[in-house]
Scaffold this motif. Structure first.
Motif, short mmCIF file in Angstrom:
data_model
loop_
_atom_site.label_atom_id
_atom_site.label_comp_id
_atom_site.label_asym_id
_atom_site.label_seq_id
_atom_site.Cartn_x
_atom_site.Cartn_y
_atom_site.Cartn_z
N LEU A 43 0.83 -1.21 0.00
CA LEU A 43 0.00 0.00 0.00
C LEU A 43 0.86 1.26 0.00
O LEU A 43 0.54 2.25 -0.66
CB LEU A 43 -0.92 0.00 1.22
N SER A 44 1.98 1.23 0.72
CA SER A 44 2.85 2.41 0.79
C SER A 44 3.46 2.74 -0.57
O SER A 44 3.86 3.88 -0.81
CB SER A 44 3.95 2.20 1.82
N LEU A 45 3.52 1.76 -1.46
CA LEU A 45 4.08 1.99 -2.80
C LEU A 45 3.07 2.63 -3.75
O LEU A 45 3.42 2.93 -4.90
CB LEU A 45 4.61 0.68 -3.38
N LEU A 46 1.85 2.85 -3.29
CA LEU A 46 0.89 3.61 -4.08
C LEU A 46 1.08 5.11 -3.86
O LEU A 46 0.18 5.91 -4.04
CB LEU A 46 -0.54 3.19 -3.73
N ALA A 47 2.28 5.46 -3.45
CA ALA A 47 2.73 6.85 -3.31
C ALA A 47 4.15 6.91 -3.83
O ALA A 47 4.81 5.87 -3.98
CB ALA A 47 2.69 7.28 -1.84
N PRO A 48 4.66 8.08 -4.16
CA PRO A 48 6.05 8.18 -4.62
C PRO A 48 7.03 7.72 -3.55
O PRO A 48 6.72 7.73 -2.36
CB PRO A 48 6.22 9.68 -4.90
N GLY A 49 8.21 7.34 -3.98
CA GLY A 49 9.24 6.93 -3.03
C GLY A 49 9.42 5.43 -2.99
O GLY A 49 8.86 4.68 -3.80
N ALA A 141 4.97 13.61 1.21
CA ALA A 141 3.54 13.26 1.22
C ALA A 141 2.66 14.48 0.98
O ALA A 141 1.55 14.35 0.47
CB ALA A 141 3.18 12.61 2.55
N LEU A 142 3.18 15.67 1.31
CA LEU A 142 2.42 16.90 1.13
C LEU A 142 2.84 17.68 -0.11
O LEU A 142 2.03 18.37 -0.72
CB LEU A 142 2.58 17.79 2.37
N GLU A 143 4.12 17.59 -0.47
CA GLU A 143 4.67 18.35 -1.60
C GLU A 143 5.44 17.39 -2.50
O GLU A 143 6.65 17.19 -2.32
CB GLU A 143 5.58 19.47 -1.10
N PRO A 144 4.79 16.79 -3.49
CA PRO A 144 5.44 15.79 -4.34
C PRO A 144 6.70 16.30 -5.05
O PRO A 144 7.62 15.53 -5.32
CB PRO A 144 4.34 15.43 -5.35
N GLY A 145 6.76 17.59 -5.38
CA GLY A 145 7.93 18.13 -6.06
C GLY A 145 9.19 18.09 -5.21
O GLY A 145 10.30 18.31 -5.73
N HIS A 146 9.05 17.82 -3.93
CA HIS A 146 10.20 17.77 -3.02
C HIS A 146 11.19 16.69 -3.46
O HIS A 146 12.41 16.86 -3.29
CB HIS A 146 9.71 17.50 -1.60
N ALA A 147 10.69 15.59 -3.99
CA ALA A 147 11.57 14.49 -4.40
C ALA A 147 12.53 14.93 -5.50
O ALA A 147 13.73 14.60 -5.46
CB ALA A 147 10.75 13.30 -4.88
N LYS A 148 12.04 15.68 -6.46
CA LYS A 148 12.90 16.15 -7.55
C LYS A 148 13.95 17.13 -7.03
O LYS A 148 15.13 17.06 -7.42
CB LYS A 148 12.05 16.81 -8.63
N ASN A 149 13.56 18.04 -6.15
CA ASN A 149 14.52 18.99 -5.59
C ASN A 149 15.59 18.27 -4.76
O ASN A 149 16.78 18.62 -4.83
CB ASN A 149 13.80 20.01 -4.72
N ALA A 150 15.16 17.28 -3.98
CA ALA A 150 16.12 16.54 -3.16
C ALA A 150 17.11 15.76 -4.03
O ALA A 150 18.30 15.69 -3.71
CB ALA A 150 15.38 15.59 -2.22
N ALA A 151 16.62 15.17 -5.12
CA ALA A 151 17.51 14.43 -6.01
C ALA A 151 18.53 15.36 -6.68
O ALA A 151 19.71 15.02 -6.79
CB ALA A 151 16.69 13.71 -7.08
N ARG A 152 18.07 16.54 -7.10
CA ARG A 152 18.99 17.52 -7.70
C ARG A 152 20.04 17.96 -6.70
O ARG A 152 21.23 18.09 -7.02
CB ARG A 152 18.21 18.73 -8.21
#
Length: 357
Positions: A43-49, A141-152
């Motif tokens: 179930l947790s994989l039905l979200a990014p990450g 979980a609140l700001e999906p764009g955070h993943a892209k910024n963290a990766a950069r």
């Protein structure tokens, strides 16, 4: 109700598992090793990450399968969400919404998911890196764009550290370009963390100090929060960082400080039970934030077994008052007596489930 008609195919020890007729409370009961946590992970994989275990993609398919696996569920309104791994592409995760392939980040447009697992009990005794990862998961979980910024940020940081560690003097122009990327992405990461801590603190401030210990949160930045100021500091500390062979300033050195209200005592110095209560309080406050915008799931692995009856009752009351769909696991039904009559219950055995009642 957020999700229903959930299917796991060749996922961990579940060759073909279906769960239908969900409710606000959903209980997975079974012996250790039966596959309860595997359902929560799916179930947790039905979200990014990377899910609640942060597992490698190659660890997810069943050992007896063809190398692929899939998880799907129906969201309120009839939208079908899914994710999985194709047998011929074991290193790539795919995601779908109503049959159309989407980026994994796109799952966050439909659903927000939070969780609490026994492994997180060590959060306050581990190093700062564990708390940064925890904070970033809450932000994501609140700001999906955070993943892209963290990766950069991580990519630029890794490359800067590589250049600083070389014997030859790095090209100043190349360092400046990397520092600009690191500062731009890093400032966005840090600012998102600040927003999250402020929002959580606002929710936590309204809670009583009993029966759960109330945490007070503080964000300790590892560098300037402004991109221009961070870039300037990175440029001015090149000699120091080259001697250390690593970058000593930036969001990768942020810290989340947690104190037990009333006592004014750092979480790391609190008892094991108090640390658990602090973590539950943070998780519940985050769940409140999640359900403000999108359908929300809260996955609680073995949480009730470690609480006394008073705190269990308080936990269930808090969860019942919210709008999130709750999934709980336990080895027996007894700790859940207060909610059993209103819950959907499944007995889990050796990678299969049986609906109870």
């Amino acid at each position: 109700m957020a999700l229903d008609r959930i299917t796991l195919t060749n996922f961990r020890n579940h060759p073909e598992t279906r769960l239908a007729g969900t409710a606000q409370f959903n209980l997975l009961v079974g012996e250790n090793g039966a596959g309860k946590t595997n359902i929560l992970e799916a179930l947790s994989l039905l979200a990014p990450g990377r899910g609640l275990r942060r597992a490698a993609l190659t660890d997810l398919p069943s050992q007896s399968g063809d190398g692929g696996c899939a998880v799907s569920a129906e969201l309120d309104g009839g939208v079908q969400l899914g994710t999985g791994i194709r047998p011929n592409r074991p290193g790539r995760r795919i995601a779908r919404a109503s049959g159309a392939e989407i980026p994994a980040l796109g799952l966050s447009e439909w659903l927000s998911i939070g969780w609490l697992t026994p492994a997180m009990d060590r959060l306050f005794s581990e190093g700062a890196g564990a708390r940064r990862r925890f904070l970033d998961r809450l932000v994501l979980a609140l700001e999906p764009g955070h993943a892209k910024n963290a990766a950069r940020m991580e990519n630029a940081l890794r490359e800067r550290n590589r250049l600083l560690g070389e014997l030859a003097e790095p090209d100043p122009a190349w360092l400046e370009a990397l520092e600009s990327q690191l500062a731009e992405a890093g400032a966005l990461v840090a600012q998102a963390r600040v927003r999250l801590v402020a929002a959580l603190s606002e929710r936590l401030a309204t809670l009583p100090e009993a029966p759960f210990a109330r945490p007070e949160l503080a964000y300790q930045p590892g560098g300037p929060l402004n991109a221009a100021e961070l870039a300037a500091e990175l440029a001015s500390t090149r000699r120091r960082d080259r001697a250390a062979q690593r970058t000593l300033t930036g969001p990768h050195r942020d810290e989340l400080l947690v104190t037990m209200a009333g006592k004014g005592q750092p979480a790391s110095a609190c008892s094991t039970g108090e640390q658990k209560a602090l973590l539950i309080a943070i998780t519940l406050a985050h769940a409140d934030l999640l359900q403000d915008s999108r359908p929300a799931l809260l996955l609680l692995d073995e949480v009730a077994a470690h609480l006394d009856p008073l705190r269990r009752t308080a936990l269930f009351d808090r969860l019942r008052a919210g709008r999130a769909q709750i999934w709980l696991t336990g080895t027996e039904l007894a700790p859940f007596e207060a909610i059993a009559a209103e819950a959907s219950v499944w007995r889990v055995r050796d990678g299969s489930v049986e609906r109870q009642g």
